[in-house]
Design a protein around this motif. Structure first.
Motif, short mmCIF file in Angstrom:
data_model
loop_
_atom_site.label_atom_id
_atom_site.label_comp_id
_atom_site.label_asym_id
_atom_site.label_seq_id
_atom_site.Cartn_x
_atom_site.Cartn_y
_atom_site.Cartn_z
N LYS A 104 0.82 -1.22 0.00
CA LYS A 104 0.00 0.00 0.00
C LYS A 104 0.85 1.26 0.00
CE LYS A 104 -3.63 2.33 2.69
NZ LYS A 104 -4.51 2.26 3.89
N ILE A 105 1.96 1.24 0.75
CA ILE A 105 2.80 2.44 0.82
C ILE A 105 3.88 2.45 -0.27
CG2 ILE A 105 2.41 2.64 3.30
CD1 ILE A 105 5.32 1.70 3.71
N GLY A 106 3.88 1.44 -1.12
CA GLY A 106 4.83 1.40 -2.23
C GLY A 106 6.10 0.65 -1.95
N LEU A 107 6.20 -0.01 -0.79
CA LEU A 107 7.40 -0.78 -0.47
C LEU A 107 7.22 -2.17 -1.06
CD1 LEU A 107 9.18 -0.74 3.01
CD2 LEU A 107 9.46 -2.54 1.32
N LYS A 108 7.81 -2.35 -2.23
CA LYS A 108 7.68 -3.61 -2.96
C LYS A 108 8.97 -3.86 -3.73
CE LYS A 108 5.22 -0.97 -6.51
NZ LYS A 108 3.94 -0.83 -7.24
N LEU A 131 18.11 7.45 2.30
CA LEU A 131 18.42 7.61 3.71
C LEU A 131 19.80 7.04 3.97
CD1 LEU A 131 14.98 6.28 4.94
CD2 LEU A 131 15.62 8.67 4.64
N LYS A 132 20.66 7.82 4.61
CA LYS A 132 22.05 7.41 4.80
C LYS A 132 22.38 7.25 6.29
CE LYS A 132 23.64 9.64 0.53
NZ LYS A 132 24.01 8.40 -0.16
N GLY A 133 23.41 6.46 6.56
CA GLY A 133 23.84 6.27 7.93
C GLY A 133 25.06 5.38 8.00
N THR A 134 25.31 4.84 9.18
CA THR A 134 26.46 3.95 9.38
C THR A 134 25.97 2.60 9.91
OG1 THR A 134 26.83 4.76 11.63
CG2 THR A 134 28.04 5.86 9.84
N TRP A 135 26.76 1.55 9.66
CA TRP A 135 26.37 0.22 10.10
C TRP A 135 27.56 -0.51 10.70
CZ3 TRP A 135 28.10 -4.53 7.90
CH2 TRP A 135 28.95 -4.38 6.79
N SER A 136 27.26 -1.50 11.53
CA SER A 136 28.32 -2.29 12.15
C SER A 136 27.78 -3.66 12.53
CB SER A 136 28.85 -1.58 13.40
OG SER A 136 27.82 -1.41 14.35
N VAL A 137 28.68 -4.62 12.61
CA VAL A 137 28.32 -5.96 13.08
C VAL A 137 28.66 -6.02 14.57
CG1 VAL A 137 28.76 -8.44 12.85
CG2 VAL A 137 28.81 -6.97 10.83
N PHE A 156 14.14 11.44 10.12
CA PHE A 156 14.84 10.77 11.21
C PHE A 156 15.70 11.73 12.02
CE2 PHE A 156 14.30 7.33 8.05
CZ PHE A 156 13.59 6.43 8.82
N ASP A 157 15.84 11.40 13.28
CA ASP A 157 16.76 12.13 14.14
C ASP A 157 17.61 11.09 14.87
OD1 ASP A 157 18.12 13.94 15.66
OD2 ASP A 157 16.45 14.38 17.03
N LYS A 187 7.55 5.96 9.68
CA LYS A 187 8.30 7.19 9.38
C LYS A 187 8.55 7.37 7.88
CE LYS A 187 10.81 7.69 13.77
NZ LYS A 187 10.37 9.08 14.06
N ILE A 188 8.84 6.28 7.18
CA ILE A 188 9.16 6.42 5.75
C ILE A 188 7.90 6.47 4.89
CG2 ILE A 188 11.39 5.29 6.00
CD1 ILE A 188 10.19 2.81 4.67
#
Length: 220
Positions: A104-108, A131-137, A156-157, A187-188
């Motif tokens: 419905k929201i277009g996430l496909k 949307l950008k950010g950082t990642w880690s294991v 986002f904050d 949020k998205i």
């Protein structure tokens, strides 16, 4: 009987492979070893369980690259929650409603993706949003998980997510705490009608140990 014998062979071979090396093996490495031994895609879930039980690690190399959304994913993690057909029925019901809302929201498929870079940065694309950010294991009570820290933006904050990643030869699932990922989806989403999201939230709140998320396919 033949299948049981083959699975036993995988258990023995994978255990032997694990004992012979002191370095961490990725889920992908162990899955491929099992696949080579069996030559049978039907035992995918069994091999995944074997690899996880032997302490295989999610390595950065397993995650780096681009991942495209393929569908909704749901998994129960509590041992005493539900069993057998009841668990399958409940997860199927939740997955159906989740997929309905995401559509419905277009996430496909083709509209949502992650790109994880070796420098620990990531880009999450949804329709026209980047949307950008950082990642880690990281290591925790759930074993190895992927921590996602989104940078400040209009939506986002410094929002954070923690994903349990189940890597398989046929599919990979990014699974999140139900409440947290529903907050992220809200949020998205650009729709003003959140009635279905509220309904989904009410449904998932009835279960402990529930993780929901996305089935993803690595494209590079």
């Amino acid at each position: 009987m033949k299948k049981i014998i083959l699975i036993a062979a995988v258990l023995t071979a994978l255990a032997s492979a694990t004992c012979r090396t002191a370095s961490a093996q990725s889920f992908k490495d162990l899955l491929n070893k099992g696949k080579d031994l069996l030559g049978n895609e039907q035992v995918q879930d069994v091999i995944s369980g074997v690899a996880e039980g032997l302490g295989a690690d999610i390595l950065q190399a397993d995650i780096c690259g681009s991942w495209q959304y393929k569908g909704a994913a749901v998994k129960f993690t509590s041992d005493n929650l539900l069993a057998g057909a009841a668990s399958t029925l409940a997860s199927s019901q939740i997955e159906e409603k989740l997929d309905e809302y995401l559509q419905k929201i277009g996430l496909k498929e083709g509209a949502f993706s992650y790109t994880f870079n070796a420098d620990s940065t990531f880009t999450n694309t949804f329709l026209k949003q980047q949307l950008k950010g950082t990642w880690s294991v990281t290591s925790g009570e759930d074993g190895k998980t992927i921590g996602l820290k989104y940078g400040r933006s209009e939506k986002f904050d410094l929002f954070t997510l923690k994903a349990t990643v189940s890597i398989g030869t046929e599919k990979t699932e990014f699974l999140f705490n139900a409440d947290k990922i529903l907050e992220f989806i809200g949020k998205i989403s650009s729709t003003s009608d959140n009635s279905m999201l509220k309904s989904l939230s009410q449904l998932t709140s009835q279960f402990d140990g529930l993780k929901i998320g996305f089935e993803m396919a690595k494209v590079q």
